[in-house]
Design a protein around this motif. Structure first.
Motif, PDB file in Angstrom:
ATOM      1  N   ASN A 122      42.759  40.309  52.590  1.00  0.00           N
ATOM      2  CA  ASN A 122      42.463  38.956  52.112  1.00  0.00           C
ATOM      3  C   ASN A 122      42.489  38.872  50.592  1.00  0.00           C
ATOM      4  N   ILE A 123      42.014  39.923  49.935  1.00  0.00           N
ATOM      5  CA  ILE A 123      42.032  39.946  48.473  1.00  0.00           C
ATOM      6  C   ILE A 123      43.472  39.877  47.956  1.00  0.00           C
ATOM      7  N   LEU A 124      44.355  40.650  48.579  1.00  0.00           N
ATOM      8  CA  LEU A 124      45.771  40.638  48.181  1.00  0.00           C
ATOM      9  C   LEU A 124      46.397  39.265  48.409  1.00  0.00           C
ATOM     10  N   GLU A 125      46.146  38.711  49.578  1.00  0.00           N
ATOM     11  CA  GLU A 125      46.715  37.393  49.904  1.00  0.00           C
ATOM     12  C   GLU A 125      46.229  36.342  48.909  1.00  0.00           C
ATOM     13  N   ILE A 126      44.939  36.367  48.610  1.00  0.00           N
ATOM     14  CA  ILE A 126      44.354  35.419  47.658  1.00  0.00           C
ATOM     15  C   ILE A 126      44.903  35.655  46.260  1.00  0.00           C
ATOM     16  N   GLY A 127      44.920  36.916  45.843  1.00  0.00           N
ATOM     17  CA  GLY A 127      45.355  37.245  44.490  1.00  0.00           C
ATOM     18  C   GLY A 127      46.793  36.872  44.192  1.00  0.00           C
ATOM     19  N   PHE A 128      47.640  36.933  45.217  1.00  0.00           N
ATOM     20  CA  PHE A 128      49.067  36.672  45.013  1.00  0.00           C
ATOM     21  C   PHE A 128      49.497  35.251  45.373  1.00  0.00           C
ATOM     22  N   THR A 129      48.684  34.535  46.156  1.00  0.00           N
ATOM     23  CA  THR A 129      49.168  33.236  46.635  1.00  0.00           C
ATOM     24  C   THR A 129      48.188  32.064  46.497  1.00  0.00           C
ATOM     25  N   SER A 130      46.899  32.330  46.313  1.00  0.00           N
ATOM     26  CA  SER A 130      45.917  31.240  46.336  1.00  0.00           C
ATOM     27  C   SER A 130      45.907  30.416  45.048  1.00  0.00           C
ATOM     28  N   SER A 131      45.929  29.099  45.189  1.00  0.00           N
ATOM     29  CA  SER A 131      45.846  28.211  44.019  1.00  0.00           C
ATOM     30  C   SER A 131      44.439  28.225  43.434  1.00  0.00           C
ATOM     31  N   TYR A 132      43.425  28.527  44.247  1.00  0.00           N
ATOM     32  CA  TYR A 132      42.054  28.608  43.738  1.00  0.00           C
ATOM     33  C   TYR A 132      41.869  29.840  42.860  1.00  0.00           C
ATOM     34  N   TYR A 133      42.511  30.942  43.245  1.00  0.00           N
ATOM     35  CA  TYR A 133      42.470  32.158  42.421  1.00  0.00           C
ATOM     36  C   TYR A 133      43.199  31.896  41.108  1.00  0.00           C
ATOM     37  N   SER A 134      44.349  31.265  41.207  1.00  0.00           N
ATOM     38  CA  SER A 134      45.162  30.815  40.067  1.00  0.00           C
ATOM     39  C   SER A 134      45.842  31.975  39.359  1.00  0.00           C
ATOM     40  N   SER A 135      46.912  31.636  38.622  1.00  0.00           N
ATOM     41  CA  SER A 135      47.701  32.645  37.919  1.00  0.00           C
ATOM     42  C   SER A 135      47.324  32.771  36.449  1.00  0.00           C
ATOM     43  N   VAL A 136      46.129  32.330  36.096  1.00  0.00           N
ATOM     44  CA  VAL A 136      45.658  32.410  34.709  1.00  0.00           C
ATOM     45  C   VAL A 136      44.503  33.410  34.627  1.00  0.00           C
ATOM     46  N   CYS A 137      44.258  33.907  33.424  1.00  0.00           N
ATOM     47  CA  CYS A 137      43.164  34.874  33.267  1.00  0.00           C
ATOM     48  C   CYS A 137      41.849  34.206  32.862  1.00  0.00           C
ATOM     49  N   TRP A 138      41.925  32.958  32.349  1.00  0.00           N
ATOM     50  CA  TRP A 138      40.718  32.356  31.771  1.00  0.00           C
ATOM     51  C   TRP A 138      39.691  31.865  32.784  1.00  0.00           C
ATOM     52  N   ASN A 139      40.026  31.786  34.060  1.00  0.00           N
ATOM     53  CA  ASN A 139      39.026  31.354  35.056  1.00  0.00           C
ATOM     54  C   ASN A 139      38.391  32.541  35.780  1.00  0.00           C
ATOM     55  N   LYS A 140      38.508  33.727  35.182  1.00  0.00           N
ATOM     56  CA  LYS A 140      38.009  34.935  35.830  1.00  0.00           C
ATOM     57  C   LYS A 140      37.007  35.686  34.949  1.00  0.00           C
ATOM     58  N   VAL A 141      35.971  36.199  35.602  1.00  0.00           N
ATOM     59  CA  VAL A 141      35.002  37.090  34.951  1.00  0.00           C
ATOM     60  C   VAL A 141      35.190  38.447  35.612  1.00  0.00           C
ATOM     61  N   ILE A 142      35.540  39.457  34.824  1.00  0.00           N
ATOM     62  CA  ILE A 142      36.028  40.729  35.375  1.00  0.00           C
ATOM     63  C   ILE A 142      35.074  41.872  35.010  1.00  0.00           C
ATOM     64  N   LYS A 143      34.746  42.676  36.002  1.00  0.00           N
ATOM     65  CA  LYS A 143      33.916  43.857  35.746  1.00  0.00           C
ATOM     66  C   LYS A 143      34.688  44.807  34.833  1.00  0.00           C
ATOM     67  N   ALA A 144      34.083  45.188  33.726  1.00  0.00           N
ATOM     68  CA  ALA A 144      34.781  45.978  32.702  1.00  0.00           C
ATOM     69  C   ALA A 144      35.245  47.335  33.228  1.00  0.00           C
ATOM     70  N   THR A 145      34.470  47.936  34.103  1.00  0.00           N
ATOM     71  CA  THR A 145      34.800  49.290  34.552  1.00  0.00           C
ATOM     72  C   THR A 145      36.118  49.357  35.317  1.00  0.00           C
ATOM     73  N   ILE A 146      36.470  48.280  36.049  1.00  0.00           N
ATOM     74  CA  ILE A 146      37.725  48.355  36.813  1.00  0.00           C
ATOM     75  C   ILE A 146      38.934  48.332  35.873  1.00  0.00           C
ATOM     76  N   LEU A 147      38.758  47.750  34.691  1.00  0.00           N
ATOM     77  CA  LEU A 147      39.835  47.767  33.699  1.00  0.00           C
ATOM     78  C   LEU A 147      39.834  49.065  32.901  1.00  0.00           C
ATOM     79  N   LYS A 148      38.655  49.585  32.623  1.00  0.00           N
ATOM     80  CA  LYS A 148      38.563  50.848  31.881  1.00  0.00           C
ATOM     81  C   LYS A 148      39.159  51.996  32.697  1.00  0.00           C
ATOM     82  N   LYS A 149      38.989  51.927  34.027  1.00  0.00           N
ATOM     83  CA  LYS A 149      39.497  52.980  34.908  1.00  0.00           C
ATOM     84  C   LYS A 149      40.984  52.819  35.219  1.00  0.00           C
TER      85      LYS A 149
END
Length: 268
Positions: free
Chosen positions: A76-103
């Protein structure tokens, strides 16, 4: 450009969570408090904010849910991340846990000044996230400024979008993402290109854009099985629009222009 600044911020940050607020935009009153409360409760890898677009302080479009929604299924995460309009293709509507980017230092924003390049970044986020939380209501306000760089559109944007499509196909091959998800994702981008090419470019440029889109889709369909994907009504509809835009380009071009003049569609 903004993406190099965002990447610099990722590397230098010492906070638990990150978000990228565009300079013209702002958060609704109480948004930070709500974000913090939900971080404490869920410890989600990504929080998705509801948002509104405004022109001259008037809301022209909103994207939000009436109830919060927690997603932990990888499919479901993949489907949402790649196709959902609510997820959106922009970065500004997201709050991201820093560790997943650091890793995952390979997951970064593409550093150039072409509109829409964060779309690949947010899809890569869905590949590394274990869960996603959609907040209910609207927290983020995106201010549309007429004639700004981010709202411009030219053949450069067409080529950039086609490059994004190729990067999505590469992601599919590298991560074994289901064909149906990638097909839905790339055809959405193609419809976006057709729409903005029709209402913002001249006919000659529109014709060229449609040719490039159709050629890219044809090559994709040649390499992957797609019969099952066509059973999805949205996939079939998108395919028909792309096919007709190629075969009846002038008619499609004129139709979009007339619809824009009659204010049946909004250009922002």
């Amino acid at each position: 450009g903004p993406n190099s600044a965002r990447n610099f911020g990722i590397e230098k940050s010492k906070t638990d969570y990150l978000m990228f607020v565009d300079s013209d935009d702002y958060l609704e009153e109480g948004a930070i408090k709500k974000i913090k409360q939900n971080i404490i409760l869920s410890e989600s890898d990504i929080l998705i904010l509801g948002y509104s677009f405004t022109v001259n302080s008037k809301i022209v479009k909103s994207s939000s849910l009436s109830n919060s929604k927690f997603i932990s299924s990888k499919k479901n995460i993949l489907e949402i991340g790649f196709t959902s309009s609510y997820y959106s293709s922009v970065c500004w509507n997201k709050v991201i846990k820093a560790t997943i980017l650091k890793k995952n230092k390979n997951v970064r924003l593409i550093e150039d000044r072409i509109h829409g390049r964060d779309s690949i970044f947010v899809k890569e986020l869905s590949l590394i996230a274990k869960n996603i939380l959609f907040l209910d209501g609207v927290q983020y306000i995106s201010v549309i400024t007429t004639n700004s760089f981010s709202r411009s559109f030219s053949l450069r944007n067409v080529n950039s979008s086609l490059d994004c499509i190729q990067k999505l196909i590469n992601l599919k091959n590298k991560n074994n993402i289901p064909t149906e998800i990638i097909f839905k994702s790339i055809t959405k981008i193609m419809i976006y290109i057709i729409f903005y090419s029709a209402i913002r470019l001249n006919y000659k440029s529109f014709k060229k854009a449609v040719f490039l889109i159709y050629d890219k889709l044809k090559n994709f369909l040649k390499n992957y099985k797609f019969v099952s994907e066509m059973k999805d009504i949205k996939n079939l509809f998108n395919f028909i629009i792309i096919f007709l835009s190629f075969k009846l380009d002038f008619l499609v071009f004129i139709s979009f222009r007339i619809a824009k003049k009659m204010k049946l569609i909004v250009d922002y």
